[in-house]
Design an enzyme around this catalytic site. Structure first.
Site, PDB file in Angstrom:
ATOM      1  N   GLU A   1       9.876  15.066  15.695  1.00 21.74           N
ATOM      2  CA  GLU A   1      10.393  14.954  14.334  1.00 21.74           C
ATOM      3  C   GLU A   1       9.748  16.039  13.467  1.00 21.74           C
ATOM      4  O   GLU A   1       8.529  16.068  13.313  1.00 21.74           O
ATOM      5  CB  GLU A   1      10.042  13.571  13.783  1.00 21.74           C
ATOM      6  CG  GLU A   1      10.644  13.332  12.422  1.00 21.74           C
ATOM      7  CD  GLU A   1      10.216  11.993  11.830  1.00 21.74           C
ATOM      8  OE1 GLU A   1       9.017  11.674  11.885  1.00 21.74           O
ATOM      9  OE2 GLU A   1      11.094  11.294  11.303  1.00 21.74           O
TER      10      GLU A   1
ATOM     11  N   LYS B   1       0.872  -1.179   0.000  1.00 18.83           N
ATOM     12  CA  LYS B   1       0.000   0.000   0.000  1.00 18.83           C
ATOM     13  C   LYS B   1       0.905   1.224   0.000  1.00 18.83           C
ATOM     14  O   LYS B   1       1.495   1.571   1.010  1.00 18.83           O
ATOM     15  CB  LYS B   1      -0.856  -0.020   1.282  1.00 18.83           C
ATOM     16  CG  LYS B   1      -2.184   0.644   1.189  1.00 18.83           C
ATOM     17  CD  LYS B   1      -2.138   2.135   0.902  1.00 18.83           C
ATOM     18  CE  LYS B   1      -1.832   2.969   2.113  1.00 18.83           C
ATOM     19  NZ  LYS B   1      -1.744   4.420   1.810  1.00 18.83           N
TER      20      LYS B   1
ATOM     21  N   CYS C   1      13.832   9.909   7.368  1.00 21.28           N
ATOM     22  CA  CYS C   1      13.741   9.437   8.760  1.00 21.28           C
ATOM     23  C   CYS C   1      15.074   9.546   9.470  1.00 21.28           C
ATOM     24  O   CYS C   1      15.128   9.733  10.674  1.00 21.28           O
ATOM     25  CB  CYS C   1      13.246   7.998   8.781  1.00 21.28           C
ATOM     26  SG  CYS C   1      14.252   6.904   7.770  1.00 21.28           S
TER      27      CYS C   1
ATOM     28  N   GLU D   1       9.252   0.703  11.073  1.00 23.86           N
ATOM     29  CA  GLU D   1      10.353   1.630  10.768  1.00 23.86           C
ATOM     30  C   GLU D   1       9.777   3.026  10.884  1.00 23.86           C
ATOM     31  O   GLU D   1       9.071   3.489   9.984  1.00 23.86           O
ATOM     32  CB  GLU D   1      10.881   1.389   9.347  1.00 23.86           C
ATOM     33  CG  GLU D   1      11.552   0.051   9.136  1.00 23.86           C
ATOM     34  CD  GLU D   1      12.901  -0.055   9.834  1.00 23.86           C
ATOM     35  OE1 GLU D   1      13.387   0.950  10.388  1.00 23.86           O
ATOM     36  OE2 GLU D   1      13.455  -1.158   9.843  1.00 23.86           O
TER      37      GLU D   1
HETATM   38  P1  NAD Z   1       2.406   8.279   7.779  1.00 19.93           P
HETATM   39  O1  NAD Z   1       2.551   7.513   9.043  1.00 19.93           O
HETATM   40  O2  NAD Z   1       1.535   9.472   7.771  1.00 19.93           O
HETATM   41  O3  NAD Z   1       1.858   7.327   6.620  1.00 19.93           O
HETATM   42  C1  NAD Z   1       2.565   6.152   6.259  1.00 19.93           C
HETATM   43  C2  NAD Z   1       1.613   5.203   5.549  1.00 19.93           C
HETATM   44  O4  NAD Z   1       0.652   4.700   6.475  1.00 19.93           O
HETATM   45  C3  NAD Z   1       0.818   5.830   4.416  1.00 19.93           C
HETATM   46  O5  NAD Z   1       0.799   4.922   3.324  1.00 19.93           O
HETATM   47  C4  NAD Z   1      -0.562   5.971   5.018  1.00 19.93           C
HETATM   48  O6  NAD Z   1      -1.614   5.968   4.083  1.00 19.93           O
HETATM   49  C5  NAD Z   1      -0.633   4.747   5.888  1.00 19.93           C
HETATM   50  N1  NAD Z   1      -1.639   4.773   6.956  1.00 19.93           N
HETATM   51  C6  NAD Z   1      -2.211   5.829   7.549  1.00 19.93           C
HETATM   52  N2  NAD Z   1      -3.047   5.436   8.534  1.00 19.93           N
HETATM   53  C7  NAD Z   1      -3.000   4.088   8.563  1.00 19.93           C
HETATM   54  C8  NAD Z   1      -3.616   3.090   9.379  1.00 19.93           C
HETATM   55  N3  NAD Z   1      -4.456   3.379  10.359  1.00 19.93           N
HETATM   56  N4  NAD Z   1      -3.304   1.799   9.134  1.00 19.93           N
HETATM   57  C9  NAD Z   1      -2.439   1.472   8.164  1.00 19.93           C
HETATM   58  N5  NAD Z   1      -1.830   2.369   7.371  1.00 19.93           N
HETATM   59  C10 NAD Z   1      -2.098   3.667   7.568  1.00 19.93           C
HETATM   60  O7  NAD Z   1       3.881   8.654   7.333  1.00 19.93           O
HETATM   61  P2  NAD Z   1       4.335   9.582   6.115  1.00 19.93           P
HETATM   62  O8  NAD Z   1       4.012  10.994   6.438  1.00 19.93           O
HETATM   63  O9  NAD Z   1       3.882   9.007   4.837  1.00 19.93           O
HETATM   64  O10 NAD Z   1       5.919   9.391   6.167  1.00 19.93           O
HETATM   65  C11 NAD Z   1       6.751  10.127   6.983  1.00 19.93           C
HETATM   66  C12 NAD Z   1       7.116   9.352   8.220  1.00 19.93           C
HETATM   67  O11 NAD Z   1       7.752   8.123   7.846  1.00 19.93           O
HETATM   68  C13 NAD Z   1       8.124  10.062   9.091  1.00 19.93           C
HETATM   69  O12 NAD Z   1       7.780   9.918  10.446  1.00 19.93           O
HETATM   70  C14 NAD Z   1       9.415   9.339   8.804  1.00 19.93           C
HETATM   71  O13 NAD Z   1      10.386   9.412   9.820  1.00 19.93           O
HETATM   72  C15 NAD Z   1       8.940   7.953   8.604  1.00 19.93           C
HETATM   73  N6  NAD Z   1       9.929   7.178   7.852  1.00 19.93           N
HETATM   74  C16 NAD Z   1      10.626   6.194   8.490  1.00 19.93           C
HETATM   75  C17 NAD Z   1      11.607   5.500   7.807  1.00 19.93           C
HETATM   76  C18 NAD Z   1      12.395   4.394   8.477  1.00 19.93           C
HETATM   77  O14 NAD Z   1      12.906   3.533   7.763  1.00 19.93           O
HETATM   78  N7  NAD Z   1      12.530   4.376   9.787  1.00 19.93           N
HETATM   79  C19 NAD Z   1      11.858   5.796   6.472  1.00 19.93           C
HETATM   80  C20 NAD Z   1      11.127   6.810   5.856  1.00 19.93           C
HETATM   81  C21 NAD Z   1      10.156   7.489   6.550  1.00 19.93           C
END
Ligand code: NAD
Length: 485
Positions: A378, A172, A281, A247
Site C-alpha cells: 500500500e 484515540k 484505504c 479496518e
Molecule cells: P497507523 O497504523 O500508523 O496508525 C493508526 C493509529 O494507530 C494511530 O492513531 C496511531 O497512533 C495508533 N497506534 C500506533 N501504534 C499503536 C499501538 N501499538 N497500539 C495501538 N494504537 C497504535 O495508520 P495511519 O498511518 O494513521 O493511517 C493510514 C492507514 O490506515 C493506511 O494503511 C490505511 O489504509 C488505513 N486505513 C484503513 C481504513 C479502512 O477503513 N479499512 C480507512 C482509513 C485508513
C-alpha cells in the site's frame, strides 16, 4: 495558537504536556494538543465504564436515539469548523472534508433509528420445563483507534453504532490529525449526553494507543489504520481477550473491460486514486486495463492526471492538496524511485509540481508486473500502477493476487460479466461502474490483510452487541445434580 483539550468524563483536560499539530500546506503548527498520560487513559476507561453501567447502558434505546439525533444536528451546525480542523490537520481538500462532515448526521440518524430495535428472540429450548430466550446486550466499553486520513468519518463508522448499541467509548485520534475528534467531544455535553459516554485521549506518542488497547477494562477494540499497527493492536487486545475489528489497508484493483463506457471508466480510475491524493484505504491503486483499450484508457487518464490542479486545500479550485506529513511523502517517493530503478515507466508525475513542501504529483507507473512492490504494497499516495490483461480469468487472477482484500471496481456494460466478477473477486466491497462510494447502510470492511469485522449497516451494529442466552426453569422441580440438564 489554539489549544485543544481531551474529554475525560466531565473533565476537559488540557494535558500536563502538549504536542503541536502541523498544517501540511503551510508546514506550520496551527494547534497545540493535550498529550495523555497512562493515568489519563485509565481515567478515561473508568469514566466510560461508569457511564456504561450507570447512565448510558441502562438508558432506553429510544432515548439514546434521541441524543444521537441531537448530536447529528450539532455536527451540522458546527460542520464548517470541524471540516476546517481536518483540512488544517491532514491537508485534504476542504470541500471533501466538508462533504464528509455534512454527511455524518446521516449515520447518527440511521443508528438512532436502530437503537430501540435491538430485539432478542424466544427460543424453543427443546425442554418443556425451560423457557429460553436470547437477548442482545451491548459489549461495554469500546476502545477506538483512528488514522489521520478521514478522522470524523471513520470515527463515526464506530461511534454511531456503538452508542446505539448502548456501549460507551474512549477514542484515540491519530497523532497526525487529532483536532476534529477532540472538538467533537465538546458537542456531547451540549447535546445533553451524560458524562463519560464519549471520552478522548490524544498524544504524539504511539504509546497512548497501546495503553488503550491493552487496558484490561476495555471490552472491545475497534481499529482503523495500517496493517503493521493492526497486528500490534490484535496482539495487545488478545492479552485480555477483547475482540477486535480491524479496518486496515488495501491494494484495490480497478478493472476496465473493453465494453465499458471509457469516459466513465477513465473518470473512475482518476477518482479511485487521485481523489484525496490517494490517501485513502479504498484507493484503486492498481488499474487493470484490457489490452484492446489499454492505450486509449491510459492516454485519457494520463492526460487528466497531468491537469489535476495541486494547491491550497482550502481553495475551492484545488483538486489535490499536499501529502499529510513528511514521513508519508518519503514513503511515496521511495516506492516510485524503486519502481523506476526496476525499469518501470513513470508516465506522468513523480515530482512536486513545482510547489515544493509536501506536494507530490499524480503519478502513473506503467510497464510493471503485479509482483513489483508498487503493485503489492500500500503506497497510500497518488500513485497508480497500470497492468494490462487479455482475458477475464487473467483479470480475476491479477486482482486477487494481493495480500489485501478491501475493495475492487469493475467497469463493463456486460450484465452477465458483472455477476461473474462480483462472485469471483475477493474483496469486502465491489463497485460496478462506480468507485469510492460509501454510506451508512452498506457494510464496509475487508478480508485477508485488509482486516476483519464490518462497519456500517446492520452488520456494523452487531459488532457492538453480544448474545446472552437465558434459561428459566418453569416447574420448580429439583433435579439430579450429577446429570447435565
Ligand atoms: P497507523 O497504523 O500508523 O496508525 C493508526 C493509529 O494507530 C494511530 O492513531 C496511531 O497512533 C495508533 N497506534 C500506533 N501504534 C499503536 C499501538 N501499538 N497500539 C495501538 N494504537 C497504535 O495508520 P495511519 O498511518 O494513521 O493511517 C493510514 C492507514 O490506515 C493506511 O494503511 C490505511 O489504509 C488505513 N486505513 C484503513 C481504513 C479502512 O477503513 N479499512 C480507512 C482509513 C485508513
Amino acid at each position: 495558537m489554539r489549544h485543544i483539550s481531551m474529554q475525560i468524563g466531565a473533565d476537559r483536560r488540557p494535558g500536563t504536556t502538549t504536542f503541536e499539530s502541523l498544517d501540511p500546506y503551510t508546514g506550520e503548527p496551527w494547534a497545540t494538543v493535550a498529550e495523555a498520560t497512562e493515568a489519563d487513559v485509565d481515567d478515561a476507561v473508568r469514566a466510560a465504564r461508569t457511564a456504561f453501567e450507570t447512565t448510558w447502558g441502562p438508558m432506553p434505546g429510544r432515548e439514546r436515539g434521541r441524543l444521537l439525533r441531537r448530536l447529528g444536528e450539532l455536527i451540522t451546525e458546527n460542520a464548517d469548523e470541524l471540516a476546517l480542523a481536518e483540512t488544517r490537520d491532514n491537508g485534504k481538500l476542504l470541500r471533501e472534508m466538508r462533504g464528509q462532515v455534512r454527511s455524518l448526521p446521516g449515520w447518527y440518524e440511521y443508528y438512532a433509528g436502530l437503537a430501540d430495535k435491538i430485539d432478542g428472540r424466544v427460543v424453543d429450548t427443546g425442554r418443556p420445563d425451560y423457557f429460553g430466550y436470547v437477548s442482545r446486550e451491548p459489549v461495554g466499553v469500546v476502545g477506538a483507534i483512528m488514522p489521520w486520513n478521514s478522522p470524523l468519518l471513520l470515527l463515526t463508522f464506530k461511534l454511531a453504532p456503538a452508542l446505539a448499541a448502548g456501549c460507551t467509548m474512549v477514542a484515540k485520534p491519530s497523532e497526525q490529525a487529532p483536532v476534529s475528534i477532540l472538538l467533537l467531544a465538546e458537542l456531547f455535553e451540549r447535546a445533553g449526553f451524560p458524562p463519560g459516554v464519549f471520552n478522548t485521549v490524544s498524544g504524539a506518542s504511539r504509546e497512548v494507543g497501546r495503553w488503550l488497547v491493552e487496558h484490561p477494562d476495555v471490552d472491545r477494540v475497534s481499529f482503523t489504520g495500517s496493517e503493521t499497527t493492526g497486528i500490534a493492536v490484535a496482539r495487545g487486545a488478545a492479552g485480555h481477550f477483547a475482540p477486535v475489528t480491524l479496518e486496515l489497508g488495501g491494494k484495490s484493483a480497478n478493472i476496465v473491460f473493453p465494453d465499458a463506457d471509457l469516459d466513465a471508466a477513465s473518470n473512475g480510475l482518476i477518482a479511485g486514486i487521485f481523489a484525496a491524493a490517494g490517501q485513502t484505504c479504498i484507493a484503486g491503486s492498481r488499474a487493470l486495463v484490457h489490452e484492446d483499450v489499454y492505450e486509449e484508457v491510459l492516454g485519457r487518464v494520463a492526460e487528466r492526471a497531468a491537469r489535476i490542479k495541486l494547491g491550497d486545500p482550502q481553495d475551492p479550485d484545488t483538486e489535490m492538496g499536499p501529502i499529510c506529513f513528511a514521513g508519508q511523502l518519503d514513503k511515496i517517493r521511495g516506492f516510485v524511485a524503486e519502481a523506476e530503478d526496476s525499469g518501470a515507466d513513470i508516465m506522468t508525475g513523480g515530482g512536486d509540481g513545482g510547489l515544493g513542501g509536501l506536494f507530490f504529483e499524480p503519478t502513473i507507473v506503467a510497464n510493471v508486473t503485479n509482483d513489483a512492490r508498487v503493485c503489492q504494497e500500500e503506497v497510500f499516495g497518488p500513485v497508480l500502477s497500470v497492468l494490462k490483461f487479455r482475458t477475464e480469468d487473467e483479470a480475476v487472477a491479477l486482482a486477487n493476487d494481493s495480500r489485501f482484500g478491501l475493495a475492487a471496481g469493475v467497469w463493463t456494460r456486460d450484465v452477465q460479466r458483472t455477476f461473474r466478477m462480483t462472485k469471483r473477486l475477493r474483496a469486502g466491497t465491489i463497485w460496478i461502474n462506480a468507485y469510492r462510494t460509501l454510506n451508512y447502510s452498506m457494510p464496509f470492511g475487508g478480508i485477508k490483510a485488509s482486516g476483519f469485522g464490518r462497519e456500517n449497516g446492520i452488520e456494523g451494529l452487531h459488532e457492538y452487541l453480544t448474545d446472552k442466552a437465558v434459561w428459566i426453569e418453569t416447574t420448580g422441580a429439583t433435579r439430579d445434580p450429577f446429570v447435565l440438564g
